[in-house]
Design a protein around this motif. Structure first.
Motif, short mmCIF file in Angstrom:
data_model
loop_
_atom_site.label_atom_id
_atom_site.label_comp_id
_atom_site.label_asym_id
_atom_site.label_seq_id
_atom_site.Cartn_x
_atom_site.Cartn_y
_atom_site.Cartn_z
N PRO A 1 0.81 -1.21 0.00
CA PRO A 1 0.00 0.00 0.00
C PRO A 1 0.85 1.26 0.00
N ILE B 1 -4.55 5.82 7.51
CA ILE B 1 -5.87 5.24 7.74
C ILE B 1 -6.19 5.42 9.23
N HIS C 1 -14.22 -1.81 6.79
CA HIS C 1 -13.29 -2.83 6.31
C HIS C 1 -13.31 -3.98 7.32
N LYS D 1 -12.30 -7.92 7.78
CA LYS D 1 -11.45 -8.94 7.18
C LYS D 1 -11.79 -10.33 7.70
N VAL E 1 -15.14 -4.50 1.97
CA VAL E 1 -14.91 -3.07 2.04
C VAL E 1 -16.19 -2.36 1.58
N LEU F 1 -5.42 0.01 0.55
CA LEU F 1 -5.61 -1.26 1.25
C LEU F 1 -4.73 -2.38 0.70
#
Length: 396
Positions: A8, A13, A95, A97, A143, A177
């Motif tokens: 990235p 962030i 986001h 995961k 996302v 990301l």
């Protein structure tokens, strides 16, 4: 199905938690003190003339007596929120995961009057490992950004187009990301942005799922003239198309040509926003809304409206229409060979038969559902989760 990662670019962030409590007292005061008419002006006027007074009065009473913003805010905060800056734009996104290292990155794009909230029922389940019918595990890193001008994302310049949003979100996925390849889902205005991604970023977007398209829908005469077969549920959707194109587009015209009129008129008017937004949920969803598998309850509608009011983003959200006049284009086919998957819900407001969806991409799956409408993540989250998991069969 290893989801490849890039390194990235250095974008900061910032974890973000929703806390809109400072505006709640004013919201509650205005809702409680807004007087609605005691009786309809014309009791015989049907839905074709707009919102029904009884529906609005019922939602106002629920807002006053039963709705608990703190409870809803806690639910919204059960997913992980972030903000980042790309160029001059502040972007809010969820986001979540998966624990599976082979999870597929999946970008979910909402429209108006939606937000990340309409995907809340599907986000966590999509991160969970699921074994599909082919015996292959499927899970996603999900996302969900807020479109520019919506909720916690900053308002863009006046000349901002959906292609600009597509470029922004590709940067979010790849540079911020680190996902070099990802899948997309789009509905409503999100389908416009998603299709721009599908046709413009062909090496990054490797699967696309839609429930709505930015292409001119066929009318009944065209379908009859071309002998296009329709299922029973598609016949219902076709009639919905006729209704939307003829009498149900008043909000569309107002927001396209006079966004300041409606935006300023309702800026500090939560009951007004409820009337304007609530009718879209009411008219664009399955008539059985609120009964399983639908989770489109009174609380869901009021949460959606509260988010717009409390973030002060109603005005900038309706400018989405004025910035993107004539969103429905003539049929062209993307240069991408990435698979396209489609879900057709019976009470969607517009019909695209399989033959028309096949014109715009590499169609590999066209599924029909007897339950659901325009807001699939709320109308029928079970079916949407199932169909999105089908991406795992084709993503490479």
């Amino acid at each position: 199905m290893q989801a490849s990662m890039t390194s990235p670019v250095k974008h900061e962030i910032h974890p973000f938690r929703i806390d809109l409590s400072s505006r709640i007292s004013r919201l509650e005061l205005l809702v409680k003190n807004t007087e609605l008419p005691s009786n309809p002006l014309y009791p015989g006027a049907g839905l074709e003339f707009g919102l029904q007074l009884d529906f609005l009065r019922d939602l106002q009473a629920h807002w006053i007596n039963d709705f608990d913003w703190a409870k809803q805010e806690a639910k919204l905060n059960q997913v992980s929120h972030y903000k980042t800056t790309i160029g001059d734009q502040t972007i809010h996104f969820v986001h979540e995961k998966s624990q599976d290292e082979n999870a597929i990155p999946l970008l979910l794009l909402h429209g108006w009057p939606g937000s990340f909230h309409e995907f809340l029922p599907v986000i966590k389940p999509l991160t969970e490992r699921h074994i599909n019918l082919e015996g292959r595990p499927v899970s996603f890193n999900v996302v969900v950004p807020s479109l520019p001008g919506f909720l916690f994302s900053s308002a863009p310049p006046q000349d901002w187009k959906d292609l600009d949003s597509a470029k922004l979100f590709n940067t979010l996925m790849t540079d911020v990301l680190g996902y070099s390849k990802y899948a997309i889902h789009g509905t409503d205005w999100g389908s416009n942005v998603a299709y721009h991604l599908y046709e413009s970023f062909t090496s990054n977007v490797r699967a696309a799922h839609f429930t709505f398209l930015p292409f001119i829908p066929p009318l009944p005469q065209h379908i009859a003239d071309n002998n296009i077969p329709l299922s029973e549920h598609q016949q219902v959707t076709l009639q919905r198309t006729v209704g939307w194109l003829s009498t149900d587009q008043g909000y569309f015209q107002a927001q396209t040509f006079k966004p300041n009129d409606i935006g300023l008129a309702l800026h500090d008017n939560p009951i007004g926003q409820l009337a304007w937004i609530g009718t879209q949920y009411h008219r664009s969803s399955d008539p059985r809304a609120g009964t399983g598998p639908s989770v489109l309850t009174k609380d869901a509608i009021l949460t959606a409206v509260s988010l717009y009011y409390l973030t002060g983003s109603f005005h900038s959200s309706v400018w989405q229409y004025a910035r993107n006049v004539n969103p429905f284009r003539d049929y062209t086919k993307t240069p991408s060979d990435a698979p396209l998957l489609w879900s057709s819900f019976k009470y969607e407001i517009v019909l695209w038969p399989e033959s028309h969806v096949a014109k715009v991409g590499n169609l590999v799956s066209y599924k029909e559902h007897d339950f659901g409408g325009h807001f699939a993540g709320l109308d029928n989250p079970v079916a949407l989760i199932e169909d999105l998991r089908d991406i795992g069969r084709f993503f490479k």
